[in-house]
Enzyme design. Structure first.
Site, PDB file in Angstrom:
ATOM      1  N   GLY A  71       0.837  -1.207   0.000  1.00  0.00           N
ATOM      2  CA  GLY A  71       0.000   0.000   0.000  1.00  0.00           C
ATOM      3  C   GLY A  71       0.864   1.245   0.000  1.00  0.00           C
ATOM      4  CB  CYS A  72       0.018   4.701   0.942  1.00  0.00           C
ATOM      5  SG  CYS A  72       0.818   6.285   1.122  1.00  0.00           S
ATOM      6  CG  PHE A  73       5.887   5.040  -0.820  1.00  0.00           C
ATOM      7  CD1 PHE A  73       5.240   6.235  -0.623  1.00  0.00           C
ATOM      8  CD2 PHE A  73       6.638   4.858  -1.995  1.00  0.00           C
ATOM      9  CE1 PHE A  73       5.317   7.258  -1.564  1.00  0.00           C
ATOM     10  CE2 PHE A  73       6.715   5.872  -2.940  1.00  0.00           C
ATOM     11  CZ  PHE A  73       6.040   7.077  -2.724  1.00  0.00           C
TER      12      PHE A  73
END
Ligand code: MHO
Length: 265
Positions: A71-73
């Site tokens: 997912g979003c880093f």
């Protein structure tokens, strides 16, 4: 006998008490439900910490690297940054073929986190455990509201042993969730690229107070710093609860005295 007015008043009082009681039961029930939902949604399984030998400073020991997409880093970096044995983290683009990807045109890459760790303090198997327990590997091409292939779930490996551990852990995960497919891909790590500075230690950078507390490090130092990696996890409230509390205490102590800078946690 009670006069009619008094009787109806005391009946009304009883009713009120009963409905207050119902309300308390409802609130408690709701709170319990919420806490169960939060636990079910994310309950990161943190490894038991190993204490480092004092005569063998981590900086002298060879480090290993792992890369995961989950997912979003911004969040991925924070999840791993706080673990004991993790020395450095970076937000990267990995898993695709486009050379020099950028956030606005990352091609077929996924947002990922690069983790440099001390294998004497934490191992790949433990990192895998954190990977599985900190995101929903059954969501297809996304995590929560972030939808798209850049948010897909991937374990990158360096070859046979890591690939074997990754497949075993995926099989285990699949047996845990019988009704849905685990979407996580397992890939040999190819070329990967650092994300732009504004995506590095994003959670920490959202918190100017913490940045100030560690002396407003220049960007390059912030990106290499173990302290910044830890505080990035702390800022996102993703550290183990004991670590969150220890850092709270340390910060409280500094605030009371007005000095010194926070140098380690
Ligand atoms: N939902 C996030 C995703 C950012 S991430 C770096 C946002 O746009 O705020 O992909």
């Amino acid at each position: 006998m009670m006069p009619a007015r008094q009787a109806s008043q005391s009946e009304a009082m009883k009713k009120k008490k009963r409905s207050q009681g119902d309300l308390v039961v409802q609130i408690l029930g709701f709170a319990l439900l919420c806490s169960l939902m939060v636990d079910a949604a994310i309950a990161i399984r943190f490894p038991d910490p190993v204490s480092p030998r004092s005569n063998d400073a981590p900086s002298n020991r060879p480090l290993k690297t792992a890369v995961f997409a989950l997912g979003c880093f911004w969040r991925s970096e924070a999840v791993f940054g706080c673990l004991n044995g993790v020395v450095r983290t970076s937000a990267v683009y990995a898993g695709g073929s486009k050379p020099n990807p950028e956030f606005r045109s990352l091609g077929d890459h996924a947002e990922a986190v690069q983790i440099e760790y001390d294998p004497k303090l934490i191992n790949f198997r433990q990192l895998l455990d954190v990977f599985w327990s900190s995101h929903d590997s059954r969501q297809v091409f996304g995590q929560g509201p972030d939808v798209g292939q850049q948010y897909r779930s991937i374990i990158f490996t360096n070859g046979t042993e890591e690939a074997r551990l990754a497949s075993l852990s995926k099989e285990r995960e699949q047996t845990r969730s019988r009704s849905s497919i685990v979407t996580t891909q397992i890939q040999q790590l190819g070329a990967f690229y650092p994300a732009e500075p504004e995506h590095q230690k994003f959670e920490l950078k959202r918190n100017p107070f913490l940045l100030q507390l560690i002396g407003n490090m220049p960007e390059e130092e912030l990106e290499r710093s173990s302290l910044a990696a830890k505080l990035n996890g702390y800022a996102a409230e993703l550290c183990p609860s004991k670590t969150q509390a220890d850092i709270d205490l340390k910060i409280g102590g500094i605030l009371k005295k007005g000095w010194p800078l926070l140098r380690d946690v």
